[in-house]
Design an enzyme around this catalytic site. Structure first.
Site, short mmCIF file in Angstrom:
data_model
loop_
_atom_site.label_atom_id
_atom_site.label_comp_id
_atom_site.label_asym_id
_atom_site.label_seq_id
_atom_site.Cartn_x
_atom_site.Cartn_y
_atom_site.Cartn_z
N HIS A 62 0.84 -1.09 -0.05
CA HIS A 62 -0.10 0.22 -0.10
C HIS A 62 0.86 1.02 -0.05
CE1 HIS A 62 -2.69 -2.85 2.65
NE2 HIS A 62 -3.03 -2.92 1.23
N LYS A 72 5.32 6.25 7.96
CA LYS A 72 4.82 5.57 8.84
C LYS A 72 5.78 5.00 9.88
CE LYS A 72 1.75 3.34 5.74
NZ LYS A 72 1.13 2.15 4.82
N TYR A 132 0.63 1.07 13.92
CA TYR A 132 1.23 2.05 12.88
C TYR A 132 0.94 3.43 13.72
CZ TYR A 132 -0.09 -1.49 9.43
OH TYR A 132 -0.21 -2.45 8.78
N ASP A 168 -6.32 -6.52 -1.86
CA ASP A 168 -4.78 -6.67 -2.04
C ASP A 168 -4.32 -7.66 -3.11
OD1 ASP A 168 -4.18 -4.74 -0.29
OD2 ASP A 168 -3.84 -6.18 1.30
#
Length: 185
Positions: A62, A72, A132, A168
């Site tokens: 992603h 991140k 995250y 995905d």
């Protein structure tokens, strides 16, 4: 915190600097000043958790395009994952290269992922939980991805994929993608 830059410029492995005694340990896991000293985005606007039931679960790859790129800071807080990032910066000498890092609850390691990188992971244990810290808000209209098995990247995943979302699984291959990349991507 101990910052180790990876072979992908701007991406860092961050280890804790443990202060231990008979009770256990204490460690800082984030500091705006230390991140800024290493040239990292120290803005955190959102924190997310991902829980994964089965070993071999794959999430990724992603990324978000401008104006909503996401840096991140990823840490596995239960179990173990193989965390993968791909450099999507065309001007970078490591453009389209990837690295994988094992993040576990035991090693307490984190991976800092700069803007303009794709990210995904595979669980190495059942019941893996991932935290995250995000440098920008999730914006579905700017979200995109590539297939986890895209030959353009040649990612070597440690396990067969046991679980993956249809979204995905359906991402385009890099060579087939018709990506609109605004200035800066």
């Amino acid at each position: 915190m101990l910052f180790t830059e990876t072979e992908l410029q701007g991406a860092f492995i961050i280890d804790l600097n443990l202060h231990q005694d008979h009770r256990g340990f204490f460690s800082r896991s984030f500091c705006i000043n230390e991140f800024a000293e290493h040239g990292l985005n120290s803005k955190i606007v959102q924190c997310n958790l991902s829980f994964n039931h089965k070993k071999g679960t794959l999430r990724g790859m992603h990324y978000q395009i401008p104006p909503s790129q996401e840096s991140k800071l990823v840490r596995c807080i239960h179990g173990a994952i193989y965390d993968v990032i791909i450099d999507l910066r065309p001007e970078s000498p490591t453009y389209l290269s990837y690295i994988g890092v094992e993040l576990t609850a035991e090693n307490r390691r984190a991976l800092y992922i700069p803007d303009r990188f794709a990210h995904g992971f595979q669980t190495l244990s059942d019941d893996a939980e991932v935290m995250y810290q995000m440098g920008d808000f999730y914006a579905p209209e700017y979200a995109s991805g590539y297939r986890y098995d895209d030959p353009a990247f040649g990612i070597e995943w440690p396990l067969p994929v046991t679980e993956i979302s249809e979204k995905d699984r359906a991402w385009s291959l890099f060579e087939q993608a018709k990506i609109v990349t605004p200035a800066g991507m």
